[in-house]
Design an enzyme around this catalytic site. Structure first.
Site, mmCIF file in Angstrom:
data_model
loop_
_atom_site.group_PDB
_atom_site.id
_atom_site.type_symbol
_atom_site.label_atom_id
_atom_site.label_comp_id
_atom_site.label_asym_id
_atom_site.label_seq_id
_atom_site.Cartn_x
_atom_site.Cartn_y
_atom_site.Cartn_z
ATOM 1 N N LYS A 75 -6.480 32.705 110.158
ATOM 2 C CA LYS A 75 -6.248 33.487 111.378
ATOM 3 C C LYS A 75 -5.008 33.013 112.125
ATOM 4 O O LYS A 75 -4.151 33.822 112.513
ATOM 5 C CB LYS A 75 -7.473 33.421 112.294
ATOM 6 C CG LYS A 75 -7.305 34.221 113.586
ATOM 7 C CD LYS A 75 -8.586 34.217 114.404
ATOM 8 C CE LYS A 75 -9.650 35.093 113.764
ATOM 9 N NZ LYS A 75 -10.857 35.235 114.637
ATOM 10 N N GLY A 125 0.895 27.102 121.522
ATOM 11 C CA GLY A 125 0.336 28.416 121.239
ATOM 12 C C GLY A 125 0.171 28.669 119.765
ATOM 13 O O GLY A 125 -0.146 29.786 119.351
ATOM 14 N N ILE A 155 -3.083 27.414 102.978
ATOM 15 C CA ILE A 155 -3.211 27.969 104.324
ATOM 16 C C ILE A 155 -4.374 27.253 105.009
ATOM 17 O O ILE A 155 -5.521 27.345 104.563
ATOM 18 C CB ILE A 155 -3.436 29.490 104.278
ATOM 19 C CG1 ILE A 155 -2.267 30.184 103.564
ATOM 20 C CG2 ILE A 155 -3.612 30.036 105.692
ATOM 21 C CD1 ILE A 155 -0.913 29.948 104.185
ATOM 22 N N GLY A 169 7.881 27.966 123.532
ATOM 23 C CA GLY A 169 9.123 27.221 123.657
ATOM 24 C C GLY A 169 10.178 27.773 122.725
ATOM 25 O O GLY A 169 11.322 27.965 123.098
ATOM 26 N N GLU A 224 7.991 29.702 111.112
ATOM 27 C CA GLU A 224 9.270 30.407 111.164
ATOM 28 C C GLU A 224 9.537 31.264 109.938
ATOM 29 O O GLU A 224 10.496 32.035 109.905
ATOM 30 C CB GLU A 224 10.398 29.381 111.348
ATOM 31 C CG GLU A 224 10.321 28.703 112.707
ATOM 32 C CD GLU A 224 11.100 27.399 112.771
ATOM 33 O OE1 GLU A 224 11.931 27.261 113.676
ATOM 34 O OE2 GLU A 224 10.863 26.517 111.929
ATOM 35 N N GLY A 251 5.078 20.972 112.262
ATOM 36 C CA GLY A 251 3.985 20.419 113.058
ATOM 37 C C GLY A 251 2.727 20.146 112.268
ATOM 38 O O GLY A 251 2.221 19.016 112.241
ATOM 39 N N ALA A 252 2.179 21.162 111.606
ATOM 40 C CA ALA A 252 0.951 20.981 110.843
ATOM 41 C C ALA A 252 1.180 20.050 109.661
ATOM 42 O O ALA A 252 0.338 19.196 109.354
ATOM 43 C CB ALA A 252 0.431 22.333 110.367
ATOM 44 N N LYS A 288 2.720 24.050 103.391
ATOM 45 C CA LYS A 288 4.107 24.232 103.809
ATOM 46 C C LYS A 288 4.122 24.802 105.226
ATOM 47 O O LYS A 288 3.153 25.422 105.669
ATOM 48 C CB LYS A 288 4.838 25.213 102.876
ATOM 49 C CG LYS A 288 5.075 24.724 101.459
ATOM 50 C CD LYS A 288 5.829 25.789 100.678
ATOM 51 C CE LYS A 288 6.058 25.380 99.241
ATOM 52 N NZ LYS A 288 6.763 26.441 98.473
#
Length: 731
Positions: free
Chosen positions: A620, A470, A616, A242, A692, A512-513, A688
């Site tokens: 991956k 995705g 993180i 998107g 992007e 999102g996360a 974080k």
């Protein structure tokens, strides 16, 4: 989120799946073609094809449906006039609904939907529809109307801000830079086109659709149709990309819903590729003036960043190109502005990393120009301007490891072997150069909710309307729940993309996360508290692993602690930490390019991105996000440009054959390194956003490498060979 979280339960988990480079759990479905996307949900539908305006400015004079209705298989033509006549908006509005209008503002603006028994008939009928126009003079070129610009209302970033005296600092400085960079319109160009299947069950609308943020899209759809939100359900378990173009409801969804209600049958409407380019959103073109003033020691005394962008009349969105300039470097005199020119081109909106993606193409190249003027190493210049606190708000950073990223990248990339003299390294016809740029992306969290169920057998169910476009949402949310509730990844079932589930912020803004993940964390925390109570232990003393609860010297099967399934809903929202800290992720990009001295062709040989983005969650999927972002940066630097005919506003490269996103052969060896970091003020997971960050500054590193290779500084993106050729040194 009102206070920093000192200790995250993810740091004390025993399952050992957080941070690991686990494969995406939806991967096998996608490679086997078993992941069902919006247009594939229901084969028993009518088909709708949108018809767009063929002029850039004017009015619809008349629509002749005769040839279309004579096409075999065509059932109905829906236009704005007809729809309005049968479906007046609530509140007594006199304007037509948003899916079609009488006034035309840009080429491709949807005017009608042709519905037929099959796609071929709908397409043929759409081609046969005759629309008469009253054409008017339009505005199609930014610079031709620059004098008519206006200041938009403040959004998440202020349109205009200043402190100190920029002009005086420029006049008094030992070294100054005053340069203008331009960036073109770009297209989000997701692989999956915008698509909707609409059906009605009584007064209830069910949409299988391709959207990034379902909760807000649900409200938009309800508003467009004049019905209650509770009567709208959106379903989007898989979204094929998107990049911002699916943040909101697109025209095909409203048109399909209205037509389905009128005809009493499900309708599928899928945009063609040209329609995706013409009738969704574009990243705004920009003109950016960068002014920098510094002493001989490289310390900045002034930063000016003025952006002129474009959008349709009446739209408040502006490309916030100066958003990272607010906090990236020190300097007491500052001015950051954003102004808009009203053009008759496709709506400007969010495209992956709005603001930094194009703003840092200008800022980070201007910093490179300043470094050259000072005779300083570009990394040394950035280090000299590292702020201890936010230079405008005078508040601390929640965490900031930009210097660590630059140092690690310089070591791994071999920056010490860079020849600072442009054109100093040559291999036959090829001029070789190295470039670098900083990366910065504001960290955001949005209100989100999730429901988590711990079953008596130790399995875990996670439910939220969060989407996976995705990016790995299924896998990351499973890792969070599994780690906190002691379940292997294979014992966690994740349900996403349905507004019947608790509302999350959705996929966008790199939140999102952070957002949905924190809601899952909160739900799991509540379940852990109940388990601890059943164990007679404090929650801090509880360990969950492989279906067992451990506290003190006791090991108890979870099945023996609970009588039935345990279900909790968790929620998160921004709080006081948003105001108390400047939150951003940071990084450093490095690029090596070869420029052909004869043809001007640029080949990117290798890229390295080093990033500090809190914890993180999955090495991956995070690495994949950064690689994708770096590829976006490569496209912005070298290939991507949405071209409009300045005579009439037509998009002349509205397909993937002519709009040049980087292909496999364009993308070099890319490496990603993560700096160990925890951000205690960001959220309870200490993470974080990262989706992007990989774009920010990536294109500037390539542009700086091109200058180092051949001595040509091009300030008009993309940096195609025709712009390099006139300045190349003799062969």
């Amino acid at each position: 989120m009102d206070a920093p979280v000192e200790t995250s339960l993810l740091d004390t988990g025993a399952q050992g799946i957080i941070g690991k480079p686990l494969d995406r759990i939806d991967g096998p479905l996608k490679v086997a073609g078993k992941a069902i996307y919006a247009a594939e949900q229901d084969a028993n539908t009518l088909h709708g094809v949108l018809v767009g305006a063929r002029i850039g400015k004017g009015r619809v004079a008349a629509i002749n449906e005769a040839a279309t209705l004579a096409t075999p298989g065509v059932i109905r033509v829906f236009t704005d006039f007809e729809t309005f006549a049968r479906n007046p908006q609530q509140g007594g509005e006199e304007e037509a609904p948003t899916q079609g209008v009488r006034e035309i503002a840009y080429v491709g603006q949807p005017l009608a939907l042709v519905v037929a028994e099959n796609l071929e008939a709908a397409r043929e009928g759409a081609e046969a529809l005759v629309i008469a126009y009253e054409e008017e003079a339009g505005a199609f070129e930014r610079e031709a109307h620059a004098a008519e610009c206006e200041t938009p209302p403040d959004a998440s970033t202020p349109a205009h801000s200043s402190q100190g005296d920029l002009d005086r600092a420029m006049a008094d400085a030992a070294v100054t830079i005053d340069v203008t960079y331009t960036t073109p319109s770009q297209s989000n160009a997701p692989m999956e086109p915008h698509a909707t299947i609409a059906r009605w069950d009584g007064d209830n609308l069910i949409l299988h659709t391709a959207n990034q943020m379902l909760a807000s899209c649900r409200k938009q759809m309800a508003d467009a149709l004049g019905i209650e939100e509770t009567n709208v359900r959106l379903i989007a378990p898989y979204v094929g990309g998107g990049f911002g173009s699916k943040l909101g409801i697109a025209p095909e969804a409203v048109a399909a819903a209205l037509a389905a209600r009128e005809l009493g049958r499900p309708i599928k409407a899928v945009m063609s590729r040209p329609q995706v380019f013409e009738a969704t959103v574009r990243r705004s073109d920009t003109r950016q003036r960068i002014r920098l003033a510094a002493g001989h020691d490289g310390r900045l005394t002034a930063i000016g960043h003025e952006t002129l962008a474009s959008n349709l009349d009446g739209e408040d969105f502006f490309e916030p190109a100066g958003i990272a300039t607010h906090f990236l470097y020190a300097g007491e005199n500052r001015s950051i502005t954003h102004d808009l020119v009203r053009l008759n081109l496709t709506l400007s909106g969010s495209m992956r990393c709005p603001g930094e993606a194009v703003g840092m193409l200008a800022l980070e190249c201007a910093m490179d120009e300043l470094a050259e003027a000072l005779g300083m190493d570009p990394i040394a210049l950035r280090k000299a301007n590292e702020p201890e606190r936010d230079p405008e708000q005078d508040i601390p950073f929640s965490s900031r490891n930009l210097i660590a990223c630059m140092d690690r990248g310089a070591k791994e990339f071999g920056w010490d072997r860079r020849d600072p003299t442009p054109g100093g390294r040559r291999e036959g016809e090829w001029l070789i150069g190295l470039g670098m740029a900083a990366a910065a992306r504001s960290n955001l969290m949005q209100r989100s909710a999730a429901r988590v169920t711990l079953r008596r057998d130790g399995a875990v169910i996670v439910e939220t309307d969060m989407t996976d476009i995705g990016t790995g949402s299924y896998t990351i949310l499973a890792q969070i729940a599994g780690e906190m509730l002691g379940a292997p990844i294979g014992r966690v079932q994740v349900s996403l993309g349905d507004t019947d589930l608790p509302p999350a912020a959705g996929s966008g803004g790199s939140w999102g996360a952070n957002s949905a993940g924190s809601a899952v964390y909160a739900a799991c925390e509540a379940i852990r508290a109940k388990l601890a109570g059943a164990m007679g232990a404090s929650p801090g003393d509880l360990t969950l692993k492989d279906g067992e609860a451990i506290a003190g010297n006791r090991h108890v099967r979870i099945a023996d602690l609970i009588d039935g399934d345990l279900t909790e809903e968790g929620a998160i929202r921004p709080g006081k930490t948003d105001e108390a800290f400047t939150q951003a992720a940071f990084g450093a990009h490095f690029a090596e390019v070869a420029v052909n001295a004869v043809t001007g062709e640029t080949r990117v040989r290798r890229m390295l991105g080093v990033f500090a983005a809190g914890r993180i969650l999955n090495e991956k999927t995070a690495r994949s996000q950064c690689l994708g972002g770096m590829t976006f940066g490569l496209g912005a630097a070298l290939t991507e440009e949405l071209v409009h005919d300045i005579r009439n506003g037509k998009c002349v490269n509205h397909d993937l054959a002519e709009y040049h996103v980087p292909a496999n052969a364009d993308v070099p060896q890319q490496e990603v390194i993560f700096i160990e970091e925890r951000d205690h003020a960001a959220n309870p997971m200490l993470t974080k956003g990262i989706g992007e960050l990989g774009i920010s500054g990536a294109g500037a590193a390539i542009a700086n490498a091109i200058h180092n290779a051949c001595g040509v500084r091009v300030r008009d993106y993309p940096l195609t060979l025709d712009k390099l050729l006139p300045g190349l040194p003799p062969v």
